[in-house]
Design a protein around this motif. Structure first.
Motif, PDB file in Angstrom:
ATOM      1  N   ASP A  11     -10.249   1.919 -11.731  1.00 20.05           N
ATOM      2  CA  ASP A  11      -9.154   2.778 -11.277  1.00 20.05           C
ATOM      3  C   ASP A  11      -8.294   2.069 -10.238  1.00 20.05           C
ATOM      4  N   LEU A  12      -7.000   2.339 -10.274  1.00 15.64           N
ATOM      5  CA  LEU A  12      -6.077   1.893  -9.247  1.00 15.64           C
ATOM      6  C   LEU A  12      -5.308   3.107  -8.728  1.00 15.64           C
ATOM      7  N   ALA A  13      -4.563   2.902  -7.658  1.00 16.71           N
ATOM      8  CA  ALA A  13      -3.762   3.981  -7.091  1.00 16.71           C
ATOM      9  C   ALA A  13      -2.342   3.487  -6.856  1.00 16.71           C
ATOM     10  N   THR A  14      -1.413   4.429  -6.802  1.00 17.63           N
ATOM     11  CA  THR A  14      -0.018   4.078  -6.541  1.00 17.63           C
ATOM     12  C   THR A  14       0.564   5.024  -5.496  1.00 17.63           C
ATOM     13  N   VAL A  15       1.655   4.574  -4.897  1.00 22.78           N
ATOM     14  CA  VAL A  15       2.435   5.432  -4.020  1.00 22.78           C
ATOM     15  C   VAL A  15       3.908   5.191  -4.319  1.00 22.78           C
TER      16      VAL A  15
ATOM     17  N   ARG B 286       4.334   1.627  -6.026  1.00 21.23           N
ATOM     18  CA  ARG B 286       3.720   0.536  -5.270  1.00 21.23           C
ATOM     19  C   ARG B 286       2.211   0.673  -5.481  1.00 21.23           C
ATOM     20  N   TRP B 287       1.619  -0.279  -6.199  1.00 17.56           N
ATOM     21  CA  TRP B 287       0.199  -0.197  -6.533  1.00 17.56           C
ATOM     22  C   TRP B 287      -0.643  -0.650  -5.342  1.00 17.56           C
TER      23      TRP B 287
ATOM     24  N   PRO C 288       7.578  -0.388   2.652  1.00 15.95           N
ATOM     25  CA  PRO C 288       8.875   0.191   3.007  1.00 15.95           C
ATOM     26  C   PRO C 288       8.732   1.468   3.824  1.00 15.95           C
ATOM     27  N   GLU C 289       9.796   1.791   4.542  1.00 15.87           N
ATOM     28  CA  GLU C 289       9.843   3.051   5.268  1.00 15.87           C
ATOM     29  C   GLU C 289      10.344   4.157   4.347  1.00 15.87           C
ATOM     30  N   GLY C 290       9.959   5.384   4.662  1.00 17.80           N
ATOM     31  CA  GLY C 290      10.409   6.506   3.863  1.00 17.80           C
ATOM     32  C   GLY C 290      10.003   7.813   4.490  1.00 17.80           C
ATOM     33  N   ASN C 291      10.388   8.909   3.842  1.00 18.24           N
ATOM     34  CA  ASN C 291      10.028  10.251   4.298  1.00 18.24           C
ATOM     35  C   ASN C 291       9.173  11.007   3.293  1.00 18.24           C
TER      36      ASN C 291
ATOM     37  N   ILE D 177       4.833   2.610   5.424  1.00 13.74           N
ATOM     38  CA  ILE D 177       3.501   2.755   4.854  1.00 13.74           C
ATOM     39  C   ILE D 177       2.846   1.380   4.797  1.00 13.74           C
ATOM     40  N   ALA D 178       1.550   1.344   4.983  1.00 13.43           N
ATOM     41  CA  ALA D 178       0.796   0.106   4.835  1.00 13.43           C
ATOM     42  C   ALA D 178      -0.111   0.243   3.621  1.00 13.43           C
ATOM     43  N   THR D 179      -0.093  -0.745   2.729  1.00  9.30           N
ATOM     44  CA  THR D 179      -0.978  -0.741   1.562  1.00  9.30           C
ATOM     45  C   THR D 179      -1.725  -2.061   1.506  1.00  9.30           C
ATOM     46  N   ASP D 180      -3.046  -1.960   1.441  1.00  9.70           N
ATOM     47  CA  ASP D 180      -3.909  -3.142   1.366  1.00  9.70           C
ATOM     48  C   ASP D 180      -3.594  -4.166   2.454  1.00  9.70           C
ATOM     49  N   GLY D 181      -3.330  -3.649   3.658  1.00  4.82           N
ATOM     50  CA  GLY D 181      -3.102  -4.518   4.800  1.00  4.82           C
ATOM     51  C   GLY D 181      -1.705  -5.074   4.923  1.00  4.82           C
TER      52      GLY D 181
END
Length: 499
Positions: A318-322, A330-331, A472-475, A464-468
């Protein structure tokens, strides 16, 4: 009752005195000098820190054993030396009871009860044995020798040593409340799936990050020796890694049938996102500092995947995205986070080499929460104030503030954790619960497992931080779990009991 207690105390005193007399009557031997040296070497835990350093050289159970041993000493030493010795004062044996050749040149002057040396020796050995029973058994004689050396040199009574060993053992066992002992097994994954079988890496595009890891060794030569027909590329400075791999695939003269990556979790995450999008199998070679993902899927080195690549064996992971404000997915392979969590992890990793994992995590948590500003958010439509938010690809364990392992990567769930900021004294209450190992009862700490999550930040955009890696910034952040999105090379199902 008082009379029985008095009688028991008298019996212990008599036994202590008899043991000291018996030890003093032993004939001169080479053990006298060896035990004196060993006793001095264990001052302030120096001996055990040196052993921990040796154990930490090798990844896996021995490194975890070293870390747990250091943490156990960190809890034992102040308990014995700053608390028990002050509350339970006792005179040490008279120096005249021991022959001059046995006596320490600088005998301690603190309370005799309990023995700090015995406590540290027992704490370290017990903690090591919890992670690696064989290593624990190997160092147990050394710990016993350190404990006895305190009687042999005449600075402790036998009951001091027994009590110290009991305290150290108890504190080491208590670390399980904050840091559960996990079997050294990979996460559960999807059943075996077919993948391209590649002879000597023909058709394999491998990204090698020469800057990964802590030993400064470039894994390129190892990859070339195992897969001489593979195409090896390195990250290009100033170029997005995912864009680079997409271009390498499109520009390749030969068909790319599979991808490989030798690097840390950041490099693995980039290659996993390309592999999932292009539906190519991925060979993961752990070559970074932590290698969480490789460890969790059961890969310890390149030889663990070589046979799988040759024979075409893979498993579904399994993987995840945002999605950030509607941008492309963004995986991520491990974690994503908002708020102060990335800072906490960074500080913990910076300090854990000096203090041990759990003390470093606790101090980092306190510092980040002290400096943090709460985020006003909507989580799946409900308004909250939070200090930090963590989203894991798959359920992590333990269920506290410093998750480290995943038992499953096959259930299509996200691990969602956040610390509420809309409760009075929330930071203080959260830290107290974390240190007491009682987060599961704290109203300030929320943990859920679900397949998707929507977080809306009601204020200025945040990163957001993903895997260290900082993203990008967002709301608006839309998280989702994707079942078996990645096919990862691994030995055939049933071999080595990996699933």
């Amino acid at each position: 009752m008082i009379e029985k207690l008095h009688a028991a105390t008298e019996a212990v005193i008599e036994l202590d005195q008899a043991l000291v007399r018996r030890s003093a009557s032993l004939p001169r031997s080479k053990a006298d000098r060896a035990l004196k040296s060993l006793s001095r070497a264990a001052n302030h835990g120096v001996l055990w820190f040196a052993v921990a350093g040796l154990l930490a050289v090798r990844k896996g159970p021995t490194r975890r054993a070293a870390a747990r041993g250091v943490v156990a000493i960190a809890g034992t030493s102040p308990t014995v030396n700053l608390a028990m010795k002050l509350l339970l004062p006792r005179r040490r044996p008279a120096a005249e009871l021991m022959p001059p050749r046995r006596r320490l040149s600088s005998p301690p002057t603190s309370s005799s009860f309990p023995s700090g040396h015995a406590a540290s020796a027992a704490a370290f050995t017990t903690a090591v044995a919890m992670e690696s029973p064989l290593v624990g058994a190997a160092i147990a004689p050394l710990a016993a020798a350190v404990a006895y050396s305190r009687v042999h040199t005449g600075v402790h009574w036998g009951s001091d040593v027994v009590a110290g060993a009991a305290v150290g053992t108890g504190i080491a066992l208590a670390t399980r409340r904050w840091w559960p002992v996990h079997p050294d097994e990979p996460a559960e994954v999807r059943p075996d799936v077919e993948a391209a079988a590649l002879d000597e890496g023909r058709g394999l595009l491998v990204l090698v990050n020469p800057n990964s890891g802590i030993d400064g060794e470039d894994p390129s030569e190892q990859v070339r020796s195992v897969w001489p027909n593979a195409r090896i590329v390195n990250p290009k400075e100033g170029m997005d890694l995912i864009e680079q791999i997409d271009k390498e695939i499109s520009d390749s003269v030969d068909e790319v049938k599979a991808l490989g990556v030798a690097g840390g979790d950041g490099s693995v995450a980039a290659m996993a996102s390309v592999a999932a999008r292009k539906k190519l199998p991925l060979a993961v070679i752990p070559a970074g500092t932590l290698n969480h993902f490789a460890r969790d899927i059961g890969v310890e080195g390149i030889l663990d995947v070589d046979d799988a690549v040759r024979e075409g064996h893979a498993v579904g992971v399994d993987l995840a995205t945002v999605k950030v404000d509607g941008q492309p997915k963004r995986w991520f392979i491990n974690t994503a986070s908002l708020g102060g969590y990335p800072d906490m992890v960074s500080l913990r990793e910076k300090w854990q080499g000096k203090w041990g994992k759990w003390p470093a995590a606790a101090v980092a948590l306190v510092r980040v929460l002290h400096q943090a500003q709460p985020l006003e958010v909507r989580i799946n439509g409900k308004k909250h104030k939070v200090w930090l938010l963590f989203v894991g690809n798959g359920p992590y364990r333990p269920r506290g503030f410093a998750p480290t392992r995943r038992p499953r990567l096959d259930d299509g769930l996200l691990d969602i954790r956040y610390v509420r900021a809309d409760i009075k004294w929330s930071r203080m209450r959260f830290v107290a619960s974390a240190l007491a190992g009682a987060l599961h009862r704290s109203r300030t700490y929320v943990q859920q497992e679900r397949p998707n999550l929507v977080v809306e930040v009601l204020g200025p955009a945040v990163a957001i931080a993903t895997d260290g890696e900082v993203g990008p910034e967002g709301n608006r952040f839309r998280f989702a779990a994707h079942e078996a999105a990645l096919h990862a090379y691994r030995e055939e199902h049933g071999r080595n009991n990996l699933t």
